[in-house]
Every structure is written in C-alpha cells, then in structure tokens.
Design a protein around this motif. Structure first.
Motif, PDB file in Angstrom:
ATOM      1  N   LEU A   1       3.001  -5.639  10.204  1.00 12.16           N
ATOM      2  CA  LEU A   1       4.457  -5.727  10.161  1.00 12.16           C
ATOM      3  C   LEU A   1       4.903  -7.131   9.764  1.00 12.16           C
ATOM      4  O   LEU A   1       5.839  -7.295   8.973  1.00 12.16           O
ATOM      5  N   THR A   2       4.243  -8.145  10.300  1.00  5.37           N
ATOM      6  CA  THR A   2       4.576  -9.526   9.949  1.00  5.37           C
ATOM      7  C   THR A   2       4.347  -9.783   8.463  1.00  5.37           C
ATOM      8  O   THR A   2       5.147 -10.456   7.802  1.00  5.37           O
ATOM      9  N   PHE A   3       3.253  -9.243   7.938  1.00  2.95           N
ATOM     10  CA  PHE A   3       2.971  -9.395   6.506  1.00  2.95           C
ATOM     11  C   PHE A   3       4.089  -8.789   5.662  1.00  2.95           C
ATOM     12  O   PHE A   3       4.589  -9.419   4.716  1.00  2.95           O
ATOM     13  N   ASN A   4       4.500  -7.562   5.987  1.00  2.01           N
ATOM     14  CA  ASN A   4       5.538  -6.901   5.196  1.00  2.01           C
ATOM     15  C   ASN A   4       6.881  -7.613   5.296  1.00  2.01           C
ATOM     16  O   ASN A   4       7.597  -7.749   4.302  1.00  2.01           O
ATOM     17  N   MET A   5       7.243  -8.068   6.486  1.00  2.00           N
ATOM     18  CA  MET A   5       8.518  -8.763   6.647  1.00  2.00           C
ATOM     19  C   MET A   5       8.499 -10.103   5.918  1.00  2.00           C
ATOM     20  O   MET A   5       9.507 -10.534   5.355  1.00  2.00           O
ATOM     21  N   THR A   6       7.350 -10.758   5.923  1.00  2.00           N
ATOM     22  CA  THR A   6       7.228 -12.023   5.190  1.00  2.00           C
ATOM     23  C   THR A   6       7.364 -11.794   3.693  1.00  2.00           C
ATOM     24  O   THR A   6       8.061 -12.551   2.986  1.00  2.00           O
TER      25      THR A   6
END
Length: 220
Positions: free
Chosen positions: A103-108
């Motif tokens: 999720l952090t990867f996609n939001m970044t």
C-alpha cells in the motif's frame, strides 16, 4: 498497347494539431460534438428533456457517491477499524506488514505521478508519456495488497473483511466527487487517506464487529 501510369497520393497519417494528444480530443470531446449534432435535429421539447436527463443523471451520481462515502464513514466508526488493526492480537502481522508495504508503494507512486510529475513538473499524463509501465505495476501491487490484507484481517472479521475492503475502496474513490479539481483536489485525496488513520482517536468504543481472542484458562 500504351501503358497508363497510375499516380497514388500519399496518405496523410499525421493528426492535425488540434487533435494532438489523447486527452485533448478524447471521448468527452467526441461526445460533446455528437450531442451538438443530435440537438440540431431535435425539437425544443426534446432538447429540454435531454437536459433534464443529464441533470438527473448528475444528481444520481452524486447521491450514490454520497451513499458510499457515508457507508465508509459508518464502517470506520462501527468497526473502529484503525484501532483494531493495530491493537488486536488476532491480526496476522506477517500478511499485515506485507500489505502495508504494498500500500505504501502504491500511494508513493500515486503521489509521485499525480503531484510531482503532473502538477510540479507540468508533465501531461505522466503515467502514459513518461512512465507507461507504472499503471500495470501498480495494478499488480494493488491486487496483492487486497489479498494480503484479506488474509491479515480474516481472523479478526472473517468474511466481513471483504465487505469492509470493498466499502472503503468505493468510499475513497467516490469522495473525489466532492473535491475540487486540479492540485487542491489531489492534495485533499491524500489528506483524507492519511487522516483516516487518526479516526480512532475520536471513536469512543473499541469496535463493535471484530472477534476477540478467547480468554486463556490458567490452571489452579
């Protein structure tokens, strides 16, 4: 027998300047042109009826968006979701942290493309022009995120986990109906996303839907 020379004209495959770019003449523009041509052949009553249909469709979309946003807010309150996922001992932490990383990867990536590339650098549609592989990669990561969180929260909510995920996703997407366009709207989407993590501070109960671990029996 005389030979006849045939002259073939060169086919112009270049787009006119006005049609350059996918979104400068996209479906919306083509639809507007089609509507204008259709209205020329309609009576005043039919034109007025068509306008009312458009207005009612707009109102219906706003109502449905409000329903999903309201349902997402109620789900957060009823489950106290963001408190339970951090405090419940039933959460499978391995799947949870893997899902959180995805999720952090996609939001970044979303912040990089929507804010940095599009707004700061002024690149038009960077996910198509500069980073065409970004969307497929984010789609695969997003699909992985869905299942990792599902397995992480299954011991906590069971089959209700899938319903919670669906409601949150549709609520977050439909919140864009009530946000301004451009940079302010993009920034507010991230504010809503990260602000949801702090909602547990304002919910007076520990959650009303999750399972609780069985009390351990201590020998006498």
């Amino acid at each position: 027998m005389s030979k006849r020379n045939k002259v073939y004209g060169k086919v112009d495959t270049e787009e006119p300047p006005s049609a350059h770019g996918l979104h400068k003449r996209g479906p919306k523009k083509a639809l507007e042109d089609s509507d204008t041509e259709d209205e020329a052949n309609l009576s005043e009553r039919e034109i007025a009826k068509k306008k009312w249909v458009k207005r009612l469709n707009w109102i219906w979309r706003k109502i449905m968006a409000a329903v999903w946003v309201g349902l997402a807010c109620f789900t957060i309150w009823y489950t106290n979701f963001f408190r339970v996922i951090w405090e419940s001992p039933l959460v499978n932490r391995t799947y949870f942290y893997m899902g959180l990383a995805c999720l952090t990867f996609n939001m970044t990536m979303l912040a990089y493309l929507a804010l940095w590339c599009a707004e700061v650098q002024g690149i038009e549609n960077p996910w198509e022009t500069k980073h065409p592989k970004a969307i497929p990669v984010m789609a695969v990561v997003g699909f992985s995120t869905l299942w990792l969180f599902f397995f992480a929260f299954w011991p906590v909510w069971g089959m209700m986990t899938f319903v919670i995920q669906l409601v949150f996703f549709l609520g977050f997407i439909n919140s864009g109906h009530f946000l301004p366009s451009g940079t302010p709207g993009a920034v507010l989407m991230f504010v809503i996303f990260f602000g949801a993590f702090f909602t547990s501070e304002f919910i007076p109960h520990e959650g009303l839907a999750h399972y609780t671990p069985r009390p351990s029996v201590t020998p006498h």
